[in-house]
Design an enzyme around this catalytic site. Structure first.
Site, PDB file in Angstrom:
ATOM      1  N   HIS A 221       0.828  -1.215   0.000  1.00  0.00           N
ATOM      2  CA  HIS A 221      -0.005  -0.017   0.038  1.00  0.00           C
ATOM      3  C   HIS A 221       0.817   1.274  -0.026  1.00  0.00           C
ATOM      4  O   HIS A 221       1.587   1.388   0.705  1.00  0.00           O
ATOM      5  CB  HIS A 221      -0.691   0.059   1.197  1.00  0.00           C
TER       6      HIS A 221
ATOM      7  N   LYS B 220       0.522  -0.027  14.926  1.00  0.00           N
ATOM      8  CA  LYS B 220       1.747  -0.190  15.524  1.00  0.00           C
ATOM      9  C   LYS B 220       2.189  -1.241  16.355  1.00  0.00           C
ATOM     10  O   LYS B 220       3.532  -1.255  16.428  1.00  0.00           O
ATOM     11  CB  LYS B 220       2.346   1.272  16.220  1.00  0.00           C
TER      12      LYS B 220
ATOM     13  N   TYR C 247       3.590   6.694  10.054  1.00  0.00           N
ATOM     14  CA  TYR C 247       2.825   5.579   9.756  1.00  0.00           C
ATOM     15  C   TYR C 247       3.444   4.462   9.073  1.00  0.00           C
ATOM     16  O   TYR C 247       3.375   3.211   9.363  1.00  0.00           O
ATOM     17  CB  TYR C 247       1.328   6.030   8.792  1.00  0.00           C
TER      18      TYR C 247
HETATM   19  P1  RFL Z   1       0.819 -11.566  21.625  1.00  0.00           P
HETATM   20  O1  RFL Z   1       0.564 -11.711  20.313  1.00  0.00           O
HETATM   21  O2  RFL Z   1      -0.182 -11.306  22.641  1.00  0.00           O
HETATM   22  O3  RFL Z   1       1.457 -13.045  22.024  1.00  0.00           O
HETATM   23  C1  RFL Z   1       1.999 -13.411  23.300  1.00  0.00           C
HETATM   24  C2  RFL Z   1       1.864 -14.781  23.529  1.00  0.00           C
HETATM   25  O4  RFL Z   1       2.254 -15.241  24.840  1.00  0.00           O
HETATM   26  C3  RFL Z   1       1.392 -16.166  25.356  1.00  0.00           C
HETATM   27  N1  RFL Z   1       1.298 -16.300  27.131  1.00  0.00           N
HETATM   28  C4  RFL Z   1       1.961 -17.011  27.761  1.00  0.00           C
HETATM   29  N2  RFL Z   1       2.773 -18.145  27.457  1.00  0.00           N
HETATM   30  C5  RFL Z   1       3.228 -18.764  28.652  1.00  0.00           C
HETATM   31  N3  RFL Z   1       2.690 -18.445  29.802  1.00  0.00           N
HETATM   32  C6  RFL Z   1       2.033 -17.265  30.136  1.00  0.00           C
HETATM   33  N4  RFL Z   1       1.676 -17.190  31.444  1.00  0.00           N
HETATM   34  C7  RFL Z   1       1.447 -16.651  29.036  1.00  0.00           C
HETATM   35  N5  RFL Z   1       0.771 -15.601  28.991  1.00  0.00           N
HETATM   36  C8  RFL Z   1       0.462 -15.059  27.731  1.00  0.00           C
HETATM   37  C9  RFL Z   1      -0.091 -15.941  24.670  1.00  0.00           C
HETATM   38  O5  RFL Z   1      -0.675 -16.950  24.570  1.00  0.00           O
HETATM   39  C10 RFL Z   1       0.661 -15.444  23.350  1.00  0.00           C
HETATM   40  O6  RFL Z   1       0.477 -16.697  22.340  1.00  0.00           O
HETATM   41  O7  RFL Z   1       2.195 -10.556  21.789  1.00  0.00           O
HETATM   42  P2  RFL Z   1       3.374 -10.172  20.845  1.00  0.00           P
HETATM   43  O8  RFL Z   1       4.196 -11.313  20.551  1.00  0.00           O
HETATM   44  O9  RFL Z   1       4.066  -9.156  21.772  1.00  0.00           O
HETATM   45  O10 RFL Z   1       2.576  -9.314  19.785  1.00  0.00           O
HETATM   46  C11 RFL Z   1       1.965  -8.282  19.984  1.00  0.00           C
HETATM   47  C12 RFL Z   1       0.848  -8.022  18.783  1.00  0.00           C
HETATM   48  O11 RFL Z   1       0.123  -9.422  18.950  1.00  0.00           O
HETATM   49  C13 RFL Z   1       0.036  -6.912  18.975  1.00  0.00           C
HETATM   50  O12 RFL Z   1       0.638  -5.900  19.328  1.00  0.00           O
HETATM   51  C14 RFL Z   1      -0.878  -6.511  17.915  1.00  0.00           C
HETATM   52  O13 RFL Z   1      -1.939  -7.406  17.521  1.00  0.00           O
HETATM   53  C15 RFL Z   1      -1.610  -5.239  17.887  1.00  0.00           C
HETATM   54  N6  RFL Z   1      -2.465  -4.740  16.849  1.00  0.00           N
HETATM   55  C16 RFL Z   1      -1.629  -4.354  15.614  1.00  0.00           C
HETATM   56  N7  RFL Z   1      -0.500  -4.151  15.587  1.00  0.00           N
HETATM   57  C17 RFL Z   1       0.104  -3.599  14.250  1.00  0.00           C
HETATM   58  O14 RFL Z   1       1.308  -3.636  14.322  1.00  0.00           O
HETATM   59  N8  RFL Z   1      -0.814  -3.339  13.220  1.00  0.00           N
HETATM   60  C18 RFL Z   1      -2.035  -3.534  13.325  1.00  0.00           C
HETATM   61  O15 RFL Z   1      -2.692  -3.150  12.221  1.00  0.00           O
HETATM   62  C19 RFL Z   1      -2.907  -3.967  14.568  1.00  0.00           C
HETATM   63  N9  RFL Z   1      -3.874  -4.046  14.522  1.00  0.00           N
HETATM   64  C20 RFL Z   1      -3.726  -4.993  16.842  1.00  0.00           C
HETATM   65  C21 RFL Z   1      -4.739  -4.558  15.892  1.00  0.00           C
HETATM   66  C22 RFL Z   1      -4.573  -5.440  18.294  1.00  0.00           C
HETATM   67  C23 RFL Z   1      -5.784  -5.814  18.142  1.00  0.00           C
HETATM   68  N10 RFL Z   1      -6.504  -6.344  19.130  1.00  0.00           N
HETATM   69  C24 RFL Z   1      -7.128  -7.435  19.093  1.00  0.00           C
HETATM   70  C25 RFL Z   1      -5.552  -5.892  20.343  1.00  0.00           C
HETATM   71  C26 RFL Z   1      -6.017  -4.747  15.820  1.00  0.00           C
HETATM   72  C27 RFL Z   1      -6.524  -5.227  16.792  1.00  0.00           C
HETATM   73  C28 RFL Z   1      -8.020  -5.355  16.863  1.00  0.00           C
HETATM   74  C1  PHB Z   2      -6.193  -4.356  10.416  1.00  0.00           C
HETATM   75  O1  PHB Z   2      -6.691  -5.070  11.194  1.00  0.00           O
HETATM   76  O2  PHB Z   2      -6.402  -4.670   9.283  1.00  0.00           O
HETATM   77  C2  PHB Z   2      -5.990  -3.084  10.857  1.00  0.00           C
HETATM   78  C3  PHB Z   2      -6.020  -2.713  12.387  1.00  0.00           C
HETATM   79  C4  PHB Z   2      -5.506  -1.375  12.864  1.00  0.00           C
HETATM   80  C5  PHB Z   2      -5.080  -0.505  11.952  1.00  0.00           C
HETATM   81  C6  PHB Z   2      -4.848  -0.774  10.536  1.00  0.00           C
HETATM   82  C7  PHB Z   2      -5.436  -2.246  10.042  1.00  0.00           C
HETATM   83  O3  PHB Z   2      -4.700   0.630  12.302  1.00  0.00           O
END
Ligand code: RFL
Ligand code: PHB
Length: 390
Positions: free
Chosen positions: A72, A297, A385
């Protein structure tokens, strides 16, 4: 069992670190509390910075990303019933972001790890970390009715916001900074073509909306919702109606709807724990910080933490130096706070707050108008971004 680096958490941070270490011949074991299938059922991030893609290249887990990910070069800010395009590539000297789901990133990293024969322990109960303030830390966990022990040189706490690593640090040794936002995001994933080939971030009097995607046939949409809402309160019809109302007319009319196959409500929070290192324990990713998803992020910050941590571990095992490990927390936090600021500012700019009021709305509008009409302001937005360098 013995290993060099015990990694707690098999999310993107833990898997990426594990792959970079394995590629350099540094032995590591990953432990996760849940099963592989459970992890692959989570739908989260979608936007990858170039630095994150570079690390996935380095980890040898990017073949499918390059084949299927969508490049993108811009996105739209929608307000006043029209779209205003931010030309990411034009404003940043040709930089892009890649739209490719976190679920797929995780799947690719797991696949690579399995083909390399590196060890992962899923469904590990009661993971506990010990003696990380000393030179011989170890990890214990339960499985099959027995307690197991892993001795190691270092522990990487990559276990997300609710994990055990950060909670194991004495409160007196850690500082935390937090803001909880008074709303959530209701998200759906649906097998319908995206309304636009680029992302749309909409500021509307009824609340924020985001149009994203996973492929040319799969859309990811979000609308700002109340924290009291439950997933059951939102039928598909209610969701599509609400999304339509928050988009400019041309997009609302072009929107293809269909049954959703994933529904979620995510609360929004900014959180930072400082420092990110405690003796031989290093926190990375959501274990150390959370950003609201508005700036896309979270996953990218997990990747930059892992980059700094990997450099420190690689140097240490190459010639015994601790210099880069000693600098880890400070280097990572410098970048973390900039992404926390950016995610906070995007959240403030695009959502309706209960106390926004008429003055707040005028200020939001003035800022949006300035952002899209000033090249300097658009450049600052674009630079953040696409991701600050690391
Ligand atoms: P995770 O992915 O939460 O993984 C942590 C792992 O640790 C395990 N765990 C344990 N294991 C052993 N013992 C314990 N006591 C434990 N407790 C937990 C868990 O089961 C899990 O497998 O953390 P990590 O690796 O730091 O990754 C971070 C990302 O997942 C997170 O920052 C992103 O998903 C945030 N996020 C976005 N980030 C982006 O860069 N771009 C995006 O577009 C974006 N969109 C989003 C998002 C997060 C969202 N939600 C649901 C919060 C959109 C959404 C809706
Ligand atoms: C996505 O889940 O595709 C997503 C989430 C947060 C953003 C952008 C994309 O800011």
């Amino acid at each position: 069992m013995r290993t060099q680096v015990a990694i707690i958490g098999s999310g993107p941070a833990g898997l990426l670190l594990g792959q970079l270490l394995t590629g350099t011949g540094i032995d590591n074991v990953i432990l996760d509390r849940v099963s592989k299938d459970y992890i692959l059922g989570r739908v989260r991030a979608g936007v990858l910075e170039e630095g994150t893609v570079r690390l996935l290249d380095e980890a040898g887990a990017s073949e499918r990303l390059h084949a299927e990910g969508l490049l993108h070069s811009g996105f739209s800010l929608a307000f006043d019933e029209r779209n205003h395009r931010i030309d990411l590539a034009g404003l940043t000297g040709g930089k892009h972001v890649t739209v490719y789901g976190q679920t797929e990133v995780t799947r690719d990293l797991m696949h690579k790890r399995e083909s390399d024969g590196a060890r992962t322990i899923y469904a590990a109960d009661n993971v506990a970390i010990h003696d990380f303030g000393l030179n011989r830390p170890f990890v214990t966990y339960e499985s099959g009715g027995r307690t197991h022990r892993i001795d190691c040189d270092f522990i990487a706490g990559c276990d997300g916001f609710h994990g055990v690593s950060r909670r194991s640090v004495p409160e007196s040794a850690i500082g935390t900074f937090e803001r909880v936002y008074p709303f959530g995001w209701r998200g759906v994933l649906a097998e319908v073509p995206p309304v636009s080939h680029e992302l749309i971030y909409a500021n509307h009097p009824r609340g924020f909306a985001l149009c994203s995607m996973r492929s040319a046939t799969r859309s990811r949409y979000y609308v700002q919702c109340s924290l009291d809402d439950r997933v059951e309160d939102w039928s598909d019809d209610r969701f599509w109606d609400e999304l339509r109302r928050r988009l400019p007319k041309e997009d609302a009319e072009a929107l293809t709807t269909g049954p959703s196959f994933e529904k979620s409500i995510a609360p929004l929070r900014s959180f930072v724990a400082e420092p990110m290192r405690f003796g031989r324990l290093f926190l990375a990713g959501d274990a150390a910080h959370i950003v609201p998803p508005t700036g896309a992020k979270g996953l990218n910050l997990a990747a930059s933490d892992v980059h700094y941590l990997f450099e420190g571990l690689r140097d240490h095992y190459a010639d015994g130096t601790m210099a880069a490990l000693d600098a880890y927390s400070q280097r990572a936090l410098q970048r973390v706070w900039k992404a926390v600021r950016f995610s906070w500012s995007m959240t403030m700019l695009l959502h309706r707050f209960p106390d926004t009021g008429a003055f707040g709305q005028k200020i939001q509008h003035a800022e949006l108008d300035y952002l899209v009409h000033s090249r300097a302001a658009s450049t600052a937005l674009a630079e953040n971004y696409v991701g600050l360098p690391f």
